[in-house]
Design an enzyme around this catalytic site. Structure first.
Site, PDB file in Angstrom:
ATOM      1  N   GLY A  33       0.824  -1.205   0.000  1.00 51.44           N
ATOM      2  CA  GLY A  33       0.000   0.000   0.000  1.00 51.44           C
ATOM      3  C   GLY A  33       0.856   1.251   0.000  1.00 51.44           C
ATOM      4  O   GLY A  33       0.461   2.307   0.505  1.00 51.44           O
ATOM      5  N   ALA A  42       1.814   3.306  -2.260  1.00 52.90           N
ATOM      6  CA  ALA A  42       1.614   4.420  -3.195  1.00 52.90           C
ATOM      7  C   ALA A  42       0.788   5.558  -2.618  1.00 52.90           C
ATOM      8  O   ALA A  42       0.685   6.624  -3.244  1.00 52.90           O
ATOM      9  CB  ALA A  42       0.945   3.889  -4.473  1.00 52.90           C
ATOM     10  N   GLY A  56      -4.956  -1.644   1.784  1.00 49.33           N
ATOM     11  CA  GLY A  56      -6.305  -1.956   2.234  1.00 49.33           C
ATOM     12  C   GLY A  56      -7.325  -1.104   1.524  1.00 49.33           C
ATOM     13  O   GLY A  56      -6.991  -0.084   0.915  1.00 49.33           O
ATOM     14  N   ASP A  81      -1.742  -7.107  -7.450  1.00 46.96           N
ATOM     15  CA  ASP A  81      -3.090  -7.001  -6.895  1.00 46.96           C
ATOM     16  C   ASP A  81      -3.235  -8.016  -5.762  1.00 46.96           C
ATOM     17  O   ASP A  81      -3.372  -9.223  -5.998  1.00 46.96           O
ATOM     18  CB  ASP A  81      -4.128  -7.272  -7.990  1.00 46.96           C
ATOM     19  CG  ASP A  81      -5.552  -7.146  -7.483  1.00 46.96           C
ATOM     20  OD1 ASP A  81      -5.749  -6.914  -6.266  1.00 46.96           O
ATOM     21  OD2 ASP A  81      -6.484  -7.289  -8.293  1.00 46.96           O
ATOM     22  N   TYR A 132     -15.676  -4.424   6.061  1.00 41.73           N
ATOM     23  CA  TYR A 132     -14.474  -3.744   6.562  1.00 41.73           C
ATOM     24  C   TYR A 132     -14.189  -4.156   8.010  1.00 41.73           C
ATOM     25  O   TYR A 132     -13.074  -4.590   8.347  1.00 41.73           O
ATOM     26  CB  TYR A 132     -14.659  -2.229   6.465  1.00 41.73           C
ATOM     27  CG  TYR A 132     -13.412  -1.455   6.797  1.00 41.73           C
ATOM     28  CD1 TYR A 132     -12.370  -1.366   5.879  1.00 41.73           C
ATOM     29  CD2 TYR A 132     -13.265  -0.825   8.034  1.00 41.73           C
ATOM     30  CE1 TYR A 132     -11.209  -0.672   6.185  1.00 41.73           C
ATOM     31  CE2 TYR A 132     -12.114  -0.123   8.346  1.00 41.73           C
ATOM     32  CZ  TYR A 132     -11.087  -0.046   7.417  1.00 41.73           C
ATOM     33  OH  TYR A 132      -9.932   0.640   7.728  1.00 41.73           O
ATOM     34  N   LYS A 149     -11.064  -6.526   9.323  1.00 40.42           N
ATOM     35  CA  LYS A 149     -10.062  -5.996  10.253  1.00 40.42           C
ATOM     36  C   LYS A 149     -10.071  -6.763  11.577  1.00 40.42           C
ATOM     37  O   LYS A 149      -9.020  -6.995  12.182  1.00 40.42           O
ATOM     38  CB  LYS A 149     -10.298  -4.503  10.491  1.00 40.42           C
ATOM     39  CG  LYS A 149     -10.062  -3.628   9.247  1.00 40.42           C
ATOM     40  CD  LYS A 149      -8.606  -3.682   8.778  1.00 40.42           C
ATOM     41  CE  LYS A 149      -8.312  -2.655   7.691  1.00 40.42           C
ATOM     42  NZ  LYS A 149      -6.915  -2.663   7.241  1.00 40.42           N
ATOM     43  N   ILE A 199      -1.105   6.082   4.381  1.00 37.86           N
ATOM     44  CA  ILE A 199      -0.275   5.592   5.487  1.00 37.86           C
ATOM     45  C   ILE A 199       0.945   4.846   4.961  1.00 37.86           C
ATOM     46  O   ILE A 199       2.049   4.969   5.510  1.00 37.86           O
ATOM     47  CB  ILE A 199      -1.140   4.695   6.414  1.00 37.86           C
ATOM     48  CG1 ILE A 199      -2.182   5.564   7.133  1.00 37.86           C
ATOM     49  CG2 ILE A 199      -0.268   3.941   7.411  1.00 37.86           C
ATOM     50  CD1 ILE A 199      -3.295   4.771   7.818  1.00 37.86           C
ATOM     51  N   SER A 242      -7.357  -1.671  12.269  1.00 39.07           N
ATOM     52  CA  SER A 242      -8.203  -0.474  12.385  1.00 39.07           C
ATOM     53  C   SER A 242      -8.922  -0.513  13.722  1.00 39.07           C
ATOM     54  O   SER A 242      -9.137  -1.602  14.276  1.00 39.07           O
ATOM     55  CB  SER A 242      -9.240  -0.461  11.255  1.00 39.07           C
ATOM     56  OG  SER A 242     -10.233   0.518  11.477  1.00 39.07           O
TER      57      SER A 242
END
Ligand code: NAI
Length: 257
Positions: A8, A10, A71, A41, A155, A159, A13, A114
């Site tokens: 992640g 790019a 995420g 992916d 979600y 998590k 966080i 999260s």
């Protein structure tokens, strides 16, 4: 010094974590859908395998650290993909890179979960049974039937399962000499949060909710927590969930911790 992998990388966080590593003179090895050292992916089995294989090839099979930030937020239209990326994508990379982390120097991994991980209890988590048996199609089906707020359900369920999966690994990872912890952010000002604020189902609630510190967190503040957990000052921290949420969890669950 061996690399630290950041998924992640790019955006948000993950990007802030890369910046913080570079400030310490550590060059991250980045994974994302695009604009990364390794474009993959993590929502598909093939993409996850490609990510793991490419990391092992580029690192020579030795890693000092791993920060799993990739995420999707609750606003994403396909709840099944939220489960595939947030849970199955993260766990596959975590497990796939343990052999390389074992070879590293003071190695550690951090999983970005999260505060939503506490919004579903494991006992009632709709994907619990499926993830325990590694049944991705069943986990995807369980959230697809979740009604209007199935994005939030997917979600929170993903998590919650991710934090449980991390905690379940403490004995194996401890014996392997690799520390493993989660960070549980609250609302952090990133493209993911902004997309949620624009969502007709969740936008108003996100916009109107104010944390006790009366602002959203910054990606750099989450990156600082990740860097702490990756570093030597956290040498005895293993299996912890570090909540970085401006006081939200304590506000809503003062007696549960
Ligand atoms: P972001 O949207 O800014 O960054 C997420 C990155 O993950 C993007 O670069 C995206 O391309 C990448 N990604 C998404 N799907 C992927 C896939 N299938 N394969 C590879 N890479 C993929 O989001 P943000 O806010 O930086 O989120 C990072 C992590 O923090 C996520 O796991 C998120 O659930 C978590 N988090 C974020 C909070 C927030 O308020 N921003 C709150 C709590 C947790």
């Amino acid at each position: 010094m061996a690399p630290t992998v950041v998924t992640g990388a790019a955006s948000g966080i993950g990007a802030a974590t890369c910046a913080a590593l570079r400030e310490q003179g550590r060059e991250p090895l980045t994974v994302d859908l695009h604009d990364a050292d390794i474009n993959a992916d993590l929502g598909t089995p093939e993409g996850r395998q490609h990510a793991v294989d490419a990391v092992l090839a580029r690192s020579g099979g030795v890693l000092d650290g791993l920060a799993l930030c990739a995420g999707l937020g609750p606003h994403v239209p396909d709840p099944a993909r939220i489960v595939s990326v947030n849970y199955f994508g993260t766990v596959a990379v975590l497990d796939g890179l343990l052999p390389a982390l074992r070879e590293g120097e003071q190695p550690a991994a951090v999983v970005v979960s999260s505060v939503s991980s506490t919004h579903v209890a494991w006992d009632t988590n709709p994907i619990a049974t499926a993830v325990e048996s590694g049944d991705e199609p069943a986990a995807r089906a369980a959230v697809a039937a979740g009604g209007e707020y199935r994005g939030q359900l997917a979600y929170a369920a993903s998590k919650n399962a991710l934090t449980v999966a991390t905690r379940r690994r403490v004995a194996e990872w401890g014996a392997a000499g690799v520390r493993l912890n989660t960070v549980a952010p609250g609302s952090v000002d990133t493209p993911l949060l902004r997309a949620g604020m624009d969502d007709p189902r969740y936008g108003q609630a996100i916009r109107e909710f104010v944390a006790p510190v009366a602002r959203h967190g910054t990606p750099a503040e989450i990156a600082a927590a990740i860097l702490y957990l990756l570093g030597g000052n956290a040498g005895f921290v293993h299996g912890a969930q570090l909540v970085v949420d401006g006081g939200v969890d304590a506000l809503f669950r003062p007696t549960t911790f």
